[in-house]
Design an enzyme around this catalytic site. Sequence first.
Site, PDB file in Angstrom:
ATOM      1  CG  ASP B  89      -0.273   0.060   2.512  1.00 16.47           C
ATOM      2  OD1 ASP B  89       0.967   0.150   2.547  1.00 16.47           O
ATOM      3  OD2 ASP B  89      -0.964   0.045   3.542  1.00 16.47           O
ATOM      4  CG  ASP B 271      -6.398  -5.299   1.381  1.00 16.22           C
ATOM      5  OD1 ASP B 271      -7.022  -4.474   0.683  1.00 16.22           O
ATOM      6  OD2 ASP B 271      -5.981  -5.028   2.519  1.00 16.22           O
ATOM      7  CB  CYS B 309     -12.287 -26.708   5.468  1.00 19.83           C
ATOM      8  SG  CYS B 309     -10.734 -25.822   5.222  1.00 19.83           S
ATOM      9  CB  CYS B 311      -7.229 -25.641   5.236  1.00 15.09           C
ATOM     10  SG  CYS B 311      -7.496 -25.705   7.017  1.00 15.09           S
ATOM     11  CB  CYS B 314      -9.806 -28.707   8.153  1.00 17.04           C
ATOM     12  SG  CYS B 314     -10.557 -27.195   8.807  1.00 17.04           S
ATOM     13  CG  HIS B 340      -9.825 -22.750   9.113  1.00 12.24           C
ATOM     14  ND1 HIS B 340     -10.227 -23.823   8.354  1.00 12.24           N
ATOM     15  CD2 HIS B 340     -10.915 -21.945   9.241  1.00 12.24           C
ATOM     16  CE1 HIS B 340     -11.508 -23.690   8.047  1.00 12.24           C
ATOM     17  NE2 HIS B 340     -11.955 -22.554   8.577  1.00 12.24           N
TER      18      HIS B 340
END
Lengths: 376, 376
Positions: B89, B271, B309, B311, B314, B340
């Site tokens: 930014d 974002d 999920c 991931c 998980c 997660h």
Amino acid sequence: MYRLIKNVGYARRGEFTTVHGTVQTPAFMNVATAGAIKGALSTKDLEDIRCQVMLSNTYHLHVRPGDEIVRQMGGLHRFTNWKRPILTDSGGFQVFSLAKLRKIKEEGVTFNSHVDGRKIFMGPEQSMQIQSNLGSTIAMAFDECVENPAEYSYAKQSCARTTRWLKRCKAEMQRLNSLDDTINKDQLLFGINQGCTYDDLRIEHMKEIRDLDMDGYSIGGLAVGEPKEVMYHVISAIEEYMPKDKIRYLMGVGTPGNILESVRRGVDLFDCVMPARNARHGHINTWDGIINIWNSKYETDPSPIDSKCDCPVCRTYSRAYIRHLMKAKEMLGMRLCVMHNLYFYNNLMEKIRDSLDNDTFESFYRENVDKLDTRI
Amino acid sequence: MYRLIKNVGYARRGEFTTVHGTVQTPAFMNVATAGAIKGALSTKDLEDIRCQVMLSNTYHLHVRPGDEIVRQMGGLHRFTNWKRPILTDSGGFQVFSLAKLRKIKEEGVTFNSHVDGRKIFMGPEQSMQIQSNLGSTIAMAFDECVENPAEYSYAKQSCARTTRWLKRCKAEMQRLNSLDDTINKDQLLFGINQGCTYDDLRIEHMKEIRDLDMDGYSIGGLAVGEPKEVMYHVISAIEEYMPKDKIRYLMGVGTPGNILESVRRGVDLFDCVMPARNARHGHINTWDGIINIWNSKYETDPSPIDSKCDCPVCRTYSRAYIRHLMKAKEMLGMRLCVMHNLYFYNNLMEKIRDSLDNDTFESFYRENVDKLDTRI
């Protein structure tokens, strides 16, 4: 279970087989107090840093989340997703060091939880039950850990009680291992040698517990206030009374130098919170000595923490980046430092084992015993 | 650089090519404020959770470790070891929200560092120089982010200045990219649309900056106090004035519902610190809605955070274990929750892209827009 592969002087190269896998010794256990290594390390990280044995604290897990809950979740291995051996301590050390208002009787110890102040009673049977609920690979006997220096008369009396407690631990563990719904029916039990800094008490106690034919033997009550030379003296004094065919574990030790000295005196197994705690404060082990990552000279240093190290951190990140993370209070900074230091310890043990295999232990010891403990 | 693959209503499926790799859009950027994701995530973790773009904050890195140091270390990519695109930014948002005693002039803004109070001046040229030193893939123009609600007259005057600043940013970036020792000579520059909640100002400003032919266009000054309906209205109001052949980035947004609504109105890039911040407080995104991991009903819950999920968290850990870690204040708890939640967001964007590819976006949107933002 313990197989002595080779002696080099008093030093022992061996391996220790358990239901959760075989441990090459000498070995250093990585401390996961409440079922996780402090510093956000996952069990995957633990594999990456070549941890062989995870150590968890019975007292902490009993207080939170509660061993009954861990049991319901299938035991510590399933709860934490760590598949290799886990050693749990007995809770005794924390009861005697952390808990408030403790009261010791023959039956056990009454104390107040350091989390919520609630009154807890723990004796040999309770400690065995909790560790059985946790389902660790190796349980430790419930003992009294006396701070040094201690009165001879108190040390003697405490030692005798620790022996009586060990017999109760052994009986209770046998009973628990025979129950149908026990998580780990092959749970091992180590006895703990006490006797403060008195050779005669240490030897006498060692002989007593040796006769109980435990799965392994620990040396407790050291690194609790006495000079390191006294600690080395005690190890040497009891060495010949420790069974050759059983694993030997020096509890709560220590610096790389302490470990080298102790391996040289016949110890196989170690644990210590020091490498992870030091790491969280930015004190980092390297093969040249201990560096302080906060030092401003590392501000623009593009080299890894230790160019002689091949850990996941040193292969990836610079001193400058890690120093920045620590200064910016980014949790990743602590995690990287902890990963490096624990890898350093695990790698130190690998190198010790290699040097025993290759008959180069003495030169490895001489080269490193002072250097690794020196701040540079 | 931006290639529009397909329109589904206003929603856009595209890809954005940079020197650090191609980003499939719509995409969500993962926020690494000071060059690391809060919660001890490493760049390896970021790969594991399928992050496409890392976002770092110019203001924070300027203050600590200093952009000159990052430049000396070879730029942000080498410093952090993240190889894919990085967006920085402009520093403007933090200057206007974090810094104390700020003073705005045509030249730029004088303010005091929130770390050590030291006086800093930042204008378009300084922001470009800092971002050039950081060597990010995408730099953002230096603008004034006005809080909503704002006076029309102030909003209009601020908008005009932001346009003048953008012209200075563009000229300075061109100059910097042409220098021999610039880290990333292909650094891209996005313009930022402002105008608070006034349609005419927004549209007028969008037309002005569109004519400057920037590498991408951001919508700034939203999600800063106005109701979400107003935010959606503004996006729709300016959509037709945004170039079709340029990527569109809605800054600082938002919930899964906000993202679905905004994709549906033609936004490509997002974002937000929210998923990581919520995670650190135990508020976890699932495909059924938001759960609070502190809830006692999870104490003995052996299921993963989200059984839908896949991931790394998980696939490995239970709700009971993660809840325990959070209660025991183990840093690993925060890390797993952050991993997660960020995966959830990255995965949400994948599913959005798939639904655009498969012409199922409308039903995916309807099924999830309310559910994913609901606490269960």
